[in-house]
Design a protein around this motif. Structure first.
Motif, PDB file in Angstrom:
ATOM      1  N   TYR A  61       0.878  -1.137   0.095  1.00  0.00           N
ATOM      2  CA  TYR A  61       0.084  -0.113  -0.050  1.00  0.00           C
ATOM      3  C   TYR A  61       0.957   1.167   0.177  1.00  0.00           C
ATOM      4  O   TYR A  61       0.655   2.268  -0.634  1.00  0.00           O
ATOM      5  CB  TYR A  61      -0.737  -0.031   1.168  1.00  0.00           C
ATOM      6  N   TYR A  62       1.916   1.187   0.810  1.00  0.00           N
ATOM      7  CA  TYR A  62       2.724   2.465   1.027  1.00  0.00           C
ATOM      8  C   TYR A  62       3.644   2.402  -0.393  1.00  0.00           C
ATOM      9  O   TYR A  62       4.091   3.658  -0.754  1.00  0.00           O
ATOM     10  CB  TYR A  62       3.564   2.195   2.283  1.00  0.00           C
ATOM     11  N   ALA A  63       3.975   1.459  -0.905  1.00  0.00           N
ATOM     12  CA  ALA A  63       5.009   1.402  -2.208  1.00  0.00           C
ATOM     13  C   ALA A  63       4.044   2.016  -3.083  1.00  0.00           C
ATOM     14  O   ALA A  63       4.651   2.666  -4.003  1.00  0.00           O
ATOM     15  CB  ALA A  63       5.190   0.063  -2.444  1.00  0.00           C
ATOM     16  N   GLU A  64       2.576   1.906  -2.999  1.00  0.00           N
ATOM     17  CA  GLU A  64       1.977   2.437  -4.300  1.00  0.00           C
ATOM     18  C   GLU A  64       1.637   4.135  -4.061  1.00  0.00           C
ATOM     19  O   GLU A  64       1.205   4.704  -4.810  1.00  0.00           O
ATOM     20  CB  GLU A  64       0.583   1.852  -4.579  1.00  0.00           C
ATOM     21  N   ARG A  65       2.080   4.702  -2.913  1.00  0.00           N
ATOM     22  CA  ARG A  65       1.646   5.950  -2.633  1.00  0.00           C
ATOM     23  C   ARG A  65       2.928   6.928  -2.026  1.00  0.00           C
ATOM     24  O   ARG A  65       2.853   8.032  -1.728  1.00  0.00           O
ATOM     25  CB  ARG A  65       0.619   5.825  -1.462  1.00  0.00           C
ATOM     26  N   MET A  66       4.120   6.267  -1.926  1.00  0.00           N
ATOM     27  CA  MET A  66       5.254   7.053  -1.826  1.00  0.00           C
ATOM     28  C   MET A  66       6.331   6.428  -2.654  1.00  0.00           C
ATOM     29  O   MET A  66       6.774   5.305  -2.685  1.00  0.00           O
ATOM     30  CB  MET A  66       5.731   6.628  -0.340  1.00  0.00           C
ATOM     31  N   MET A 149       1.364   2.259 -12.030  1.00  0.00           N
ATOM     32  CA  MET A 149       0.753   2.539 -10.811  1.00  0.00           C
ATOM     33  C   MET A 149      -0.647   2.587 -10.770  1.00  0.00           C
ATOM     34  O   MET A 149      -1.206   2.315  -9.550  1.00  0.00           O
ATOM     35  CB  MET A 149       1.457   3.652 -10.166  1.00  0.00           C
ATOM     36  N   LEU A 150      -1.325   2.746 -11.853  1.00  0.00           N
ATOM     37  CA  LEU A 150      -2.870   2.908 -11.773  1.00  0.00           C
ATOM     38  C   LEU A 150      -3.428   1.541 -12.019  1.00  0.00           C
ATOM     39  O   LEU A 150      -4.753   1.472 -11.792  1.00  0.00           O
ATOM     40  CB  LEU A 150      -3.342   4.003 -12.636  1.00  0.00           C
ATOM     41  N   ASP A 151      -2.932   1.030 -13.073  1.00  0.00           N
ATOM     42  CA  ASP A 151      -3.560  -0.435 -13.413  1.00  0.00           C
ATOM     43  C   ASP A 151      -2.892  -1.528 -12.668  1.00  0.00           C
ATOM     44  O   ASP A 151      -1.646  -1.752 -12.796  1.00  0.00           O
ATOM     45  CB  ASP A 151      -3.250  -0.596 -15.121  1.00  0.00           C
ATOM     46  N   TRP A 152      -3.793  -2.208 -11.771  1.00  0.00           N
ATOM     47  CA  TRP A 152      -3.032  -3.408 -11.060  1.00  0.00           C
ATOM     48  C   TRP A 152      -2.517  -4.429 -11.943  1.00  0.00           C
ATOM     49  O   TRP A 152      -1.511  -5.213 -11.631  1.00  0.00           O
ATOM     50  CB  TRP A 152      -4.285  -4.024 -10.345  1.00  0.00           C
ATOM     51  N   PRO A 216       4.283  13.056 -10.633  1.00  0.00           N
ATOM     52  CA  PRO A 216       3.041  13.785  -9.898  1.00  0.00           C
ATOM     53  C   PRO A 216       2.139  12.833  -9.448  1.00  0.00           C
ATOM     54  O   PRO A 216       1.113  13.031  -8.734  1.00  0.00           O
ATOM     55  CB  PRO A 216       2.642  14.777 -11.220  1.00  0.00           C
ATOM     56  N   LEU A 217       2.051  11.297 -10.082  1.00  0.00           N
ATOM     57  CA  LEU A 217       1.275  10.440  -9.706  1.00  0.00           C
ATOM     58  C   LEU A 217       0.970  10.342  -8.351  1.00  0.00           C
ATOM     59  O   LEU A 217      -0.134  10.296  -7.572  1.00  0.00           O
ATOM     60  CB  LEU A 217       1.500   8.934 -10.154  1.00  0.00           C
ATOM     61  N   PHE A 218       2.091  10.359  -7.474  1.00  0.00           N
ATOM     62  CA  PHE A 218       2.195  10.203  -6.171  1.00  0.00           C
ATOM     63  C   PHE A 218       1.370  11.330  -5.372  1.00  0.00           C
ATOM     64  O   PHE A 218       0.901  11.364  -4.467  1.00  0.00           O
ATOM     65  CB  PHE A 218       3.564  10.094  -5.414  1.00  0.00           C
ATOM     66  N   GLU A 219       1.415  12.493  -5.941  1.00  0.00           N
ATOM     67  CA  GLU A 219       0.841  13.714  -5.296  1.00  0.00           C
ATOM     68  C   GLU A 219      -0.737  13.655  -5.601  1.00  0.00           C
ATOM     69  O   GLU A 219      -1.505  13.660  -4.908  1.00  0.00           O
ATOM     70  CB  GLU A 219       1.365  14.954  -5.859  1.00  0.00           C
ATOM     71  N   LEU A 220      -0.845  13.167  -6.860  1.00  0.00           N
ATOM     72  CA  LEU A 220      -2.365  12.926  -7.367  1.00  0.00           C
ATOM     73  C   LEU A 220      -3.106  11.821  -6.380  1.00  0.00           C
ATOM     74  O   LEU A 220      -4.246  12.174  -6.157  1.00  0.00           O
ATOM     75  CB  LEU A 220      -2.384  12.480  -8.818  1.00  0.00           C
ATOM     76  N   CYS A 221      -2.530  10.602  -6.117  1.00  0.00           N
ATOM     77  CA  CYS A 221      -2.984   9.776  -5.298  1.00  0.00           C
ATOM     78  C   CYS A 221      -3.180  10.124  -3.893  1.00  0.00           C
ATOM     79  O   CYS A 221      -3.775   9.625  -3.049  1.00  0.00           O
ATOM     80  CB  CYS A 221      -2.410   8.413  -5.623  1.00  0.00           C
ATOM     81  N   ASP A 232      10.547  13.247  -1.148  1.00  0.00           N
ATOM     82  CA  ASP A 232      10.050  11.862  -1.537  1.00  0.00           C
ATOM     83  C   ASP A 232      11.018  11.562  -2.880  1.00  0.00           C
ATOM     84  O   ASP A 232      11.598  10.277  -2.707  1.00  0.00           O
ATOM     85  CB  ASP A 232       8.700  11.742  -1.813  1.00  0.00           C
ATOM     86  N   GLN A 233      10.985  12.234  -3.492  1.00  0.00           N
ATOM     87  CA  GLN A 233      11.740  12.025  -4.879  1.00  0.00           C
ATOM     88  C   GLN A 233      13.349  11.843  -4.553  1.00  0.00           C
ATOM     89  O   GLN A 233      14.164  11.060  -5.279  1.00  0.00           O
ATOM     90  CB  GLN A 233      11.653  12.989  -6.009  1.00  0.00           C
ATOM     91  N   THR A 234      14.024  12.762  -3.955  1.00  0.00           N
ATOM     92  CA  THR A 234      15.354  12.794  -3.565  1.00  0.00           C
ATOM     93  C   THR A 234      15.657  11.519  -2.808  1.00  0.00           C
ATOM     94  O   THR A 234      16.764  10.680  -3.216  1.00  0.00           O
ATOM     95  CB  THR A 234      15.620  13.991  -2.588  1.00  0.00           C
ATOM     96  N   ILE A 235      14.831  11.015  -1.871  1.00  0.00           N
ATOM     97  CA  ILE A 235      15.358   9.975  -1.130  1.00  0.00           C
ATOM     98  C   ILE A 235      15.215   8.649  -2.200  1.00  0.00           C
ATOM     99  O   ILE A 235      16.080   7.769  -2.260  1.00  0.00           O
ATOM    100  CB  ILE A 235      14.282   9.657   0.174  1.00  0.00           C
ATOM    101  N   GLY A 236      14.051   8.569  -2.900  1.00  0.00           N
ATOM    102  CA  GLY A 236      14.044   7.703  -3.835  1.00  0.00           C
ATOM    103  C   GLY A 236      15.077   7.464  -4.862  1.00  0.00           C
ATOM    104  O   GLY A 236      15.576   6.156  -5.352  1.00  0.00           O
ATOM    105  N   GLY A 237      15.469   8.683  -5.243  1.00  0.00           N
ATOM    106  CA  GLY A 237      16.629   8.669  -6.133  1.00  0.00           C
ATOM    107  C   GLY A 237      17.894   8.153  -5.552  1.00  0.00           C
ATOM    108  O   GLY A 237      18.962   7.368  -6.042  1.00  0.00           O
TER     109      GLY A 237
END
Length: 286
Positions: A61-66, A149-152, A216-221, A232-237
């Motif tokens: 769940y968190y992987a889909e939103r962060m 991320m939107l289509d399961w 922007p998907l993560f902001e949208l969701c 969020d993006q910096t830590i991911g990179g």
């Protein structure tokens, strides 16, 4: 949230559960026939637990939103989990765990042209490392990431593809044999992680230092944790850039140890002589 609730799947997948159960049953059955050391057992179970926790618990769940959790998830799915499992060299035990009739069918299939072609593709020293890198980078393309991320169905394809390519890649790199019979030479197994590591590090650095919101998907969701898009993006990179590279360095060090061991025993030279002898025999028969 109760700690046990973290183990409840966010989206239940019977295919995933069945796959894990089959692998576990085969490995456990195979231990009765083929001796498996305690260290190998520990590596296998550690890898399987990490893979399951990353794919089939509340963490999904968190992987889909962060974004950064998504990158940690893929660090486990693509790098760490498959590395640990393949470091246990589970193939012999799992083959031994098959019913005898299935073992015979597998042996017969591998002797056919289709079987040899399948093995050749799954162990190709150019295709497998290229696929390993490609599947990291292609899912990071913003438009591809958006729809996956939107289509399961695309989301599960993304996760399964990186896991399978991880198994294929680390199967090559951790091979302890000279070449042949190994598909990749011991020297190639040392060089390959360097070549596959560099594009991923560059991509991670670009993502970490880009000031605009690439995903922007993560902001949208709606992000599951209060955090700015930039952070969020910096830590991911950085997760792609440093921890993923460290896992590949571990694989490189294991491959280097294999190279040194084979060289000390003179098996590299013997493999070269055997390969030359086979080439001369083929030329003579032609």
């Amino acid at each position: 949230m109760d700690s046990l609730e973290w183990l409840v799947p966010w989206e239940f997948s019977p295919t995933l559960v069945a796959s894990f159960l089959v692998a576990i049953v085969l490995f456990v059955r195979g231990q009765r026939i083929h001796r498996v050391t305690g260290a190998r057992k520990a590596l296998f179970w550690a890898g399987m637990v990490l893979l399951y926790l990353s794919m089939h618990t509340r963490l999904d769940y968190y992987a889909e939103r962060m974004f950064f959790i998504h990158r940690i998830q893929h660090l486990v799915l693509h790098h760490l989990g498959p590395l640990l499992v393949m470091a246990a060299f589970p193939g012999q035990a799992m083959r031994a765990g098959l019913p005898m009739a299935w073992r015979v069918r597998l042996r017969d299939f591998l002797r056919t042209g289709a079987g040899r072609a399948t093995v050749a593709v799954l162990t190709n020293k150019i295709f497998v490392p290229s696929l390993f890198v490609f599947l990291v980078l292609v899912w990071l393309i913003p438009s591809v990431q958006f729809y996956s991320m939107l289509d399961w169905r695309l989301y599960r394809l993304m996760n399964w593809s990186v896991v399978i390519s991880g198994f294929m890649y680390w199967n090559l790199i951790l091979d302890r044999r000279p070449a042949p019979p190994a598909a990749m030479t011991p020297g190639g197994r040392v060089i390959s992680p360097v070549l596959t590591m560099l594009p991923q590090m560059v991509a991670g650095a670009v993502i970490a230092f880009t000031e605009s919101d690439i995903y922007p998907l993560f902001e949208l969701c709606g992000r599951a944790i209060a955090m700015s898009a930039q952070t969020d993006q910096t830590i991911g990179g950085l997760t792609m850039w440093i921890p993923a590279a460290l896992v590949e360095v571990i694989g490189l060090m294991v491959a280097l140890g294999t190279l040194m061991r084979l060289s000390a025993r003179g098996r590299l030279r013997k493999a070269d002589r055997d390969a030359q002898a086979r080439a001369r025999a083929r030329a003579a028969s032609a």
